[in-house]
Design an enzyme around this catalytic site. Sequence first.
Site, short mmCIF file in Angstrom:
data_model
loop_
_atom_site.label_atom_id
_atom_site.label_comp_id
_atom_site.label_asym_id
_atom_site.label_seq_id
_atom_site.Cartn_x
_atom_site.Cartn_y
_atom_site.Cartn_z
CG ASP A 141 -1.33 -48.35 45.24
OD1 ASP A 141 -1.25 -48.59 44.02
OD2 ASP A 141 -0.60 -47.49 45.80
CE LYS A 144 -0.51 -43.57 48.45
NZ LYS A 144 -0.96 -44.85 47.83
CG ASP A 169 2.69 -48.77 46.49
OD1 ASP A 169 2.30 -48.13 45.51
OD2 ASP A 169 3.90 -49.00 46.70
CG ASN A 170 2.64 -45.46 47.41
OD1 ASN A 170 1.52 -45.84 47.06
ND2 ASN A 170 3.63 -45.31 46.53
CD GLU A 199 4.91 -45.54 42.00
OE1 GLU A 199 5.45 -46.24 42.88
OE2 GLU A 199 3.86 -44.94 42.19
O1 LIG Z 1 -1.84 -41.13 45.58
C1 LIG Z 1 -1.44 -42.25 45.25
N1 LIG Z 1 -2.28 -43.27 45.09
C2 LIG Z 1 -3.74 -43.07 45.30
C3 LIG Z 1 -4.47 -42.95 43.97
C4 LIG Z 1 -5.87 -43.43 44.18
N2 LIG Z 1 -6.58 -44.16 43.32
N3 LIG Z 1 -7.75 -44.42 43.89
C5 LIG Z 1 -7.75 -43.85 45.09
C6 LIG Z 1 -8.83 -43.94 46.03
C7 LIG Z 1 -9.72 -45.02 45.95
C8 LIG Z 1 -10.76 -45.16 46.83
C9 LIG Z 1 -10.92 -44.21 47.83
N4 LIG Z 1 -11.84 -44.11 48.82
C10 LIG Z 1 -11.51 -42.98 49.49
N5 LIG Z 1 -10.42 -42.39 48.98
C11 LIG Z 1 -10.05 -43.14 47.92
C12 LIG Z 1 -9.00 -42.99 47.03
N6 LIG Z 1 -6.56 -43.19 45.31
C13 LIG Z 1 0.00 -42.49 44.95
C14 LIG Z 1 0.85 -41.37 44.85
C15 LIG Z 1 2.21 -41.56 44.54
C16 LIG Z 1 3.11 -40.40 44.43
C17 LIG Z 1 4.46 -40.51 44.80
C18 LIG Z 1 5.33 -39.41 44.69
C19 LIG Z 1 4.84 -38.21 44.21
F1 LIG Z 1 5.67 -37.17 44.09
C20 LIG Z 1 3.49 -38.09 43.85
C21 LIG Z 1 2.64 -39.17 43.95
C22 LIG Z 1 2.73 -42.84 44.33
C23 LIG Z 1 1.87 -43.93 44.44
O2 LIG Z 1 2.34 -45.20 44.24
C24 LIG Z 1 0.53 -43.77 44.75
O3 LIG Z 1 -0.25 -44.90 44.88
MG LIG Z 2 1.03 -46.61 45.02
#
Ligand SMILES: O=C(NCCc1nnc(-c2ccc3[nH]cnc3c2)[nH]1)c1cc(-c2ccc(F)cc2)cc(O)c1O
Ligand SMILES: [Mg+2]
Length: 214
Positions: A141, A144, A169-170, A199
């Site tokens: 999650d 992406k 997810d996603n 969500e």
């Molecule tokens: O970007 C997302 N999730 C990612 C957050 C994250 N939290 N931690 C990290 C991490 C963790 C270790 C990592 N190591 C390297 N990159 C890393 C990134 N990334 C995300 C975006 C949406 C979304 C949908 C529609 C829209 F219009 C805008 C947004 C929906 C979702 O359910 C998501 O999960």
């Molecule tokens: Mg997500």
Amino acid sequence: TGSTQPQRMLEAVQKNATKGDPESVFSAIDYYGRHKEWAMNVGDEKGLILDSVLTEVNPSIALELGTYCGYSTVRIARLLSPGSKLITVEFNPAFAAVARQIIAYAGVQDKVTLVEGPSGDLIPKMKERFGIKSFDFVFLDHWKDRYVPDTKLLEDCGLLRKGTVLLADNVICPGAPEYLKYVRNSPRYESRYFKSNLEYSKVEDGLEKSVFLG
Ligand SMILES: O=C(NCCc1nnc(-c2ccc3[nH]cnc3c2)[nH]1)c1cc(-c2ccc(F)cc2)cc(O)c1O
Ligand SMILES: [Mg+2]
């Protein structure tokens, strides 16, 4: 108060949830994400699919990539059997700081290890740092475009075993098209798509469940 969204989310938890009650914690976050301010938690609808896959797998050791504020961390940890562990990886220190407080408020901190840093650096260190042979369950999650490289990294580091379940997810929104191609075309995975919604929204999204065949 609360200048950032994660801080406002934490406030909503402290105000509306019961300490030590994981269900009330993720319900307070769902209320906030649906009625106050959209937030990128896996949410209540996809959360039910996550719950059912988790109950089926009943992992002893689980990995979550992308903690954000800890919503799915709490959702997963509450369903783990005694002695089971969840390792969750967060890149953003501000997200991690809030997640630690939400995880503690829910009372699931003894089942959860939150590690901060880039998944690409942390995955190769998992065996030595946590004495892990392999994961029973992985929830993807995070960013992406990291789904494919990190899945390959988990394979190459011998962190997947015959039967390990990956749940992503996603895969529709924001989308992970390369990941879908990878797991659906690989003879090493048995993949299935669970259609749902993004969500707190009517937009289609879904979870891809992929079993590693070894
Ligand atoms: O970007 C997302 N999730 C990612 C957050 C994250 N939290 N931690 C990290 C991490 C963790 C270790 C990592 N190591 C390297 N990159 C890393 C990134 N990334 C995300 C975006 C949406 C979304 C949908 C529609 C829209 F219009 C805008 C947004 C929906 C979702 O359910 C998501 O999960
Ligand atoms: Mg997500």
